[in-house]
Scaffold this active site. Sequence first.
Site, short mmCIF file in Angstrom:
data_model
loop_
_atom_site.label_atom_id
_atom_site.label_comp_id
_atom_site.label_asym_id
_atom_site.label_seq_id
_atom_site.Cartn_x
_atom_site.Cartn_y
_atom_site.Cartn_z
CD GLU A 43 -2.93 -0.91 -0.12
OE1 GLU A 43 -3.00 0.19 -0.70
OE2 GLU A 43 -3.55 -1.91 -0.52
CE1 TYR A 126 -6.74 3.00 -0.26
CE2 TYR A 126 -4.39 2.92 0.18
CZ TYR A 126 -5.49 2.45 -0.48
OH TYR A 126 -5.37 1.41 -1.35
CG ASP A 144 -7.95 3.74 -4.13
OD1 ASP A 144 -9.16 3.80 -4.48
OD2 ASP A 144 -7.19 2.84 -4.49
#
Length: 353
Positions: A43, A126, A144
């Site tokens: 990520e 996020y 996102d």
Amino acid sequence: MTGAELVALRQALLDWYDENRRELPWRATPGDRPDPYRVWLSEVMLQQTRVETVRPYFERWIQRFPTLTALGAASLDEVLKEWEGLGYYSRARNLHRAVREVADRYGGRVPQDPERLRALPGVGRYTAGAILSIAFGREEPVVDGNVRRVFARVFDDPAPKDSGLWFVAERIIPGERPGDLNQALMDFGATVCTSRSPTCGRCPIDLHCRARAAGTVGERPAPRRPRETPIEKHSVAVVRHEETLLLVRRPGRGRLGGLWEFPGVSRSPGESIVAGAHRAATEWAGIKVAVVRQLGSVDHAFSHVRVTYDAVLASPKTDPSRGLAADGVRWVREGELGEFALPRAQRRIAELL
Ligand code: SF4
């Protein structure tokens, strides 16, 4: 959208994901438990970066630092060297600090508490949502760029606000397989509901899509007004002394923090390339130089600024060992440049030699 509609949308996305999930090196195979470290690393690498760019970096990284403990034990220089070329280096610095904190405070286990996770360097809402849902199966939402585009179309909203997007993401996440649902949204946005050519004719959720019904898919979300990008002009002193080149290390924070480079400065208005190169050698390494010749220019676009590096070949006029007392000033053999973490533009400057 009613609760029942959201449930139907959720199920359609999960069914689609079961058939169409992307095979990615950081993803566990169905039935296997995802490794929180791999999820976290992927990520972080994927922020502002395309999947195909990240793939080889991720694979090399996992070979080099297979566990969170191995990454925490590495030096910042080793970490930045492995990250070299991926850009946005603060991501690597933050990840390195964060895994050390996890090792010190949580015995090397990634915390499952959202507050603790988000208190780690570089972990925002996020990233925390992705780790918690994918690695730990918690009902935590993510938003996102892909999710934003899908929701903008499903709700036919030209300019969805962040608060509204997170609200929808929070409403759709409760239920079984929250990690798969988040990955389904990401994959769906990346491969079906793409920004330029969404394949609405083969869309598994077209019945839920208000933009499709209204014929506004191409305008959702409305393009953001492009920002004006400032331009900087830098002078770079490539100082050569007996087969060695002068390298300096940037301060730990800020743009390209902790990386090595040739001494350089942003020129003031009216300052010449050569004058800037003299100033760079003095300010960074405390030495005076004689200019040999101009080497050429390299342009590089960062996220918020474009920089032109005008490089000058120079040789030391004063004792080259001056300034070496400072940590972060080195004379490096040309053949050893590859051992240092250099930003991409600096590698291109080296090629001008
Ligand atoms: S119908 Fe088209 S725009 Fe709507 S969600 Fe599906 S792919 Fe996206």
